[in-house]
Write a protein that holds these residues in place. Structure first.
Motif, mmCIF file in Angstrom:
data_model
loop_
_atom_site.group_PDB
_atom_site.id
_atom_site.type_symbol
_atom_site.label_atom_id
_atom_site.label_comp_id
_atom_site.label_asym_id
_atom_site.label_seq_id
_atom_site.Cartn_x
_atom_site.Cartn_y
_atom_site.Cartn_z
ATOM 1 N N THR A 28 0.831 -1.197 0.000
ATOM 2 C CA THR A 28 0.000 0.000 0.000
ATOM 3 C C THR A 28 0.867 1.248 0.000
ATOM 4 N N ASP A 29 0.274 2.394 -0.390
ATOM 5 C CA ASP A 29 0.994 3.661 -0.259
ATOM 6 C C ASP A 29 0.321 4.550 0.779
ATOM 7 N N ARG A 30 -0.513 3.948 1.631
ATOM 8 C CA ARG A 30 -1.192 4.719 2.690
ATOM 9 C C ARG A 30 -0.731 4.236 4.060
ATOM 10 N N LEU A 31 -0.238 5.174 4.874
ATOM 11 C CA LEU A 31 0.228 4.794 6.211
ATOM 12 C C LEU A 31 -0.952 4.658 7.173
ATOM 13 N N GLU A 32 -1.784 5.711 7.228
ATOM 14 C CA GLU A 32 -2.923 5.670 8.129
ATOM 15 C C GLU A 32 -3.827 4.507 7.724
ATOM 16 N N GLY A 33 -4.278 3.755 8.695
ATOM 17 C CA GLY A 33 -5.130 2.607 8.410
ATOM 18 C C GLY A 33 -4.332 1.339 8.205
ATOM 19 N N SER A 34 -3.005 1.470 7.971
ATOM 20 C CA SER A 34 -2.188 0.272 7.733
ATOM 21 C C SER A 34 -1.550 -0.244 9.010
ATOM 22 N N SER A 71 -3.038 -0.346 12.194
ATOM 23 C CA SER A 71 -3.917 -0.604 13.336
ATOM 24 C C SER A 71 -3.748 -2.003 13.932
ATOM 25 N N GLN A 72 -3.309 -2.970 13.132
ATOM 26 C CA GLN A 72 -3.145 -4.338 13.638
ATOM 27 C C GLN A 72 -1.680 -4.730 13.801
ATOM 28 N N ALA A 73 -0.768 -3.806 13.503
ATOM 29 C CA ALA A 73 0.656 -4.187 13.456
ATOM 30 C C ALA A 73 1.225 -4.386 14.861
ATOM 31 N N ASP A 74 1.952 -5.503 15.029
ATOM 32 C CA ASP A 74 2.711 -5.712 16.274
ATOM 33 C C ASP A 74 4.018 -4.934 16.220
ATOM 34 N N ILE A 75 4.569 -4.841 14.994
ATOM 35 C CA ILE A 75 5.844 -4.155 14.783
ATOM 36 C C ILE A 75 5.649 -3.119 13.679
ATOM 37 N N CYS A 76 6.104 -1.911 13.917
ATOM 38 C CA CYS A 76 6.154 -0.900 12.846
ATOM 39 C C CYS A 76 7.625 -0.594 12.613
ATOM 40 N N TYR A 77 8.140 -0.995 11.443
ATOM 41 C CA TYR A 77 9.569 -0.865 11.132
ATOM 42 C C TYR A 77 9.723 0.232 10.077
ATOM 43 N N PHE A 109 6.113 9.730 4.659
ATOM 44 C CA PHE A 109 5.562 8.925 5.761
ATOM 45 C C PHE A 109 6.283 9.306 7.048
ATOM 46 N N ARG A 110 5.500 9.717 8.016
ATOM 47 C CA ARG A 110 6.083 10.122 9.300
ATOM 48 C C ARG A 110 5.325 9.433 10.417
ATOM 49 N N LEU A 111 6.072 9.074 11.458
ATOM 50 C CA LEU A 111 5.415 8.587 12.672
ATOM 51 C C LEU A 111 5.802 9.521 13.810
ATOM 52 N N ASN A 112 4.781 10.006 14.508
ATOM 53 C CA ASN A 112 5.024 10.773 15.734
ATOM 54 C C ASN A 112 4.028 10.291 16.784
ATOM 55 N N HIS A 118 -3.348 5.735 15.453
ATOM 56 C CA HIS A 118 -3.392 4.691 14.425
ATOM 57 C C HIS A 118 -2.749 3.360 14.796
ATOM 58 N N CYS A 119 -2.011 3.303 15.911
ATOM 59 C CA CYS A 119 -1.342 2.047 16.269
ATOM 60 C C CYS A 119 -2.022 1.403 17.466
#
Ligand code: CP
Length: 329
Positions: A217-223, A225-231, A253-256, A263-264
């Motif tokens: 996918t090219d969308r971060l938000e929504g991707s 929500s079920q992840a155990d690991i975000c790398y 793509f940014r995570l803050n 989202h996580c």
């Protein structure tokens, strides 16, 4: 796998037994890495630490790991300071330098170059990153970190959900980690990148063949929500034809902390091989996550010393002698 005398060039060499052996030796390195114990098991041995591309963690942790085992480190840093810049071949360089060292760690900007070098070497060669191809010791320390982080919550690697985010085309750490994870069962991969920077088809095919579930996918938000690991990974500017080409993807793509909270899952483990690009226009992993207990990036870097100590002990065949050469602290 027989480690003694072996080159470590690609994660494709490893199976789960070999990984288990490396991790068991890495566990035994913990008191030495944290200075509660000392060993002289590699006293008199020399590491040739050849870094023909910039590095902070990999170069220094290889050297530190060798020192902690009692050995000495000889560094060559930068192509310009080596006779490779005069047209000497990798084979000749390896033939010569391997008589000055007991083991060699090497990083080079060209894919396949470390394997090429290893053909001329008379001692084991460990790949510290070859272009956009592989970074096997990073993948091992990442996997070791994932195992430890998930263990703490009673979960294993089999069945986990990992989101890989960023420049998945050029990021050798995600290539190696994905290939290593092929050995596990029922993993869900969510691969988030601009379409132009997608994970190479060859890597996706390996995951498909291993029976894993892959979503691109090219969308971060929504991707997440079920992840155990975000790398997360940075845009690998040095692999693009020009900085201008690379910079169009900066900050995509940014995570803050705010995005994480929205989202996580509440305990999604946040990973990044580092360096993170902290410049305002990129900033893929914000400093406001620094106090988040699920931020594992510095635990990853710490674990790099344990994994590299284990690989030296195994490839030099001294893992069983470790405690025998304990020295006073
Ligand atoms: N993760 C990693 O390879 O970092 P360095 O480039 O600083 O070695």
């Amino acid at each position: 796998m027989i480690f003694t005398g072996a080159n470590i060039l690609s994660v494709k060499q490893l199976d789960r037994d070999a990984i288990g052996e490396i991790f068991a030796v890495a566990d035994r390195m913990e008191p030495y890495a944290h200075r509660r114990k000392r060993t002289k098991v590699l006293e008199g041995a020399i590491l040739g630490n050849l870094f023909f591309e910039p590095s902070t963690r990999t170069r220094v942790s290889f050297g530190c790991a060798f020192n902690l085992l009692g050995g000495m480190v000889r560094e060559t840093v930068g192509l310009a300071s080596s006779s490779l810049s005069k047209g000497e071949s990798l084979f000749d360089t390896a033939r010569v330098l391997s008589s000055y060292s007991d083991v060699i760690a090497m990083r080079h900007p060209d894919a396949g170059s470390v394997a090429e070098f290893a053909k001329g070497s008379r001692v084991p060669v460990i790949n510290g990153g070859d272009g956009a191809n592989e970074h096997p010791t990073q993948a091992l320390l990442d996997l070791y970190t994932i195992e430890k982080e998930l263990q703490g919550r009673g979960q294993g690697i089999d069945g986990m959900h990992i989101a890989m985010v960023g420049d998945l085309k050029h990021g050798r750490t995600v290539h190696s980690l994905a290939k290593l994870l092929r050995l596990y069962k029922n993993i869900r991969f969510t691969l988030v990148s601009p379409p132009e920077l997608a994970m190479p088809d060859e890597v996706i095919a390996i995951l498909d063949d291993a029976g894993h579930q892959v979503v691109v996918t090219d969308r971060l938000e929504g991707s997440l929500s079920q992840a155990d690991i975000c790398y997360l990974t940075r845009i690998q500017e040095e692999r693009f034809p020009s900085l201008e080409d690379a910079r169009q993807y900066r900050g995509r793509f940014r995570l803050n902390q705010s995005i994480y909270t929205q989202h996580c899952k509440s305990n999604t483990v946040i990973m990044h091989p580092l360096p993170r690009d902290s410049r305002a226009e990129a900033n893929e992993l914000d400093n406001d996550l620094n106090e988040n207990p699920s931020l594992a990036i510095f635990r990853q870097a710490d674990n790099g010393v344990l994994i590299r100590m284990a690989l030296f002990a195994l490839t030099l065949g001294v893992d069983h002698l470790l405690e025998k050469y304990d020295a006073p602290v």
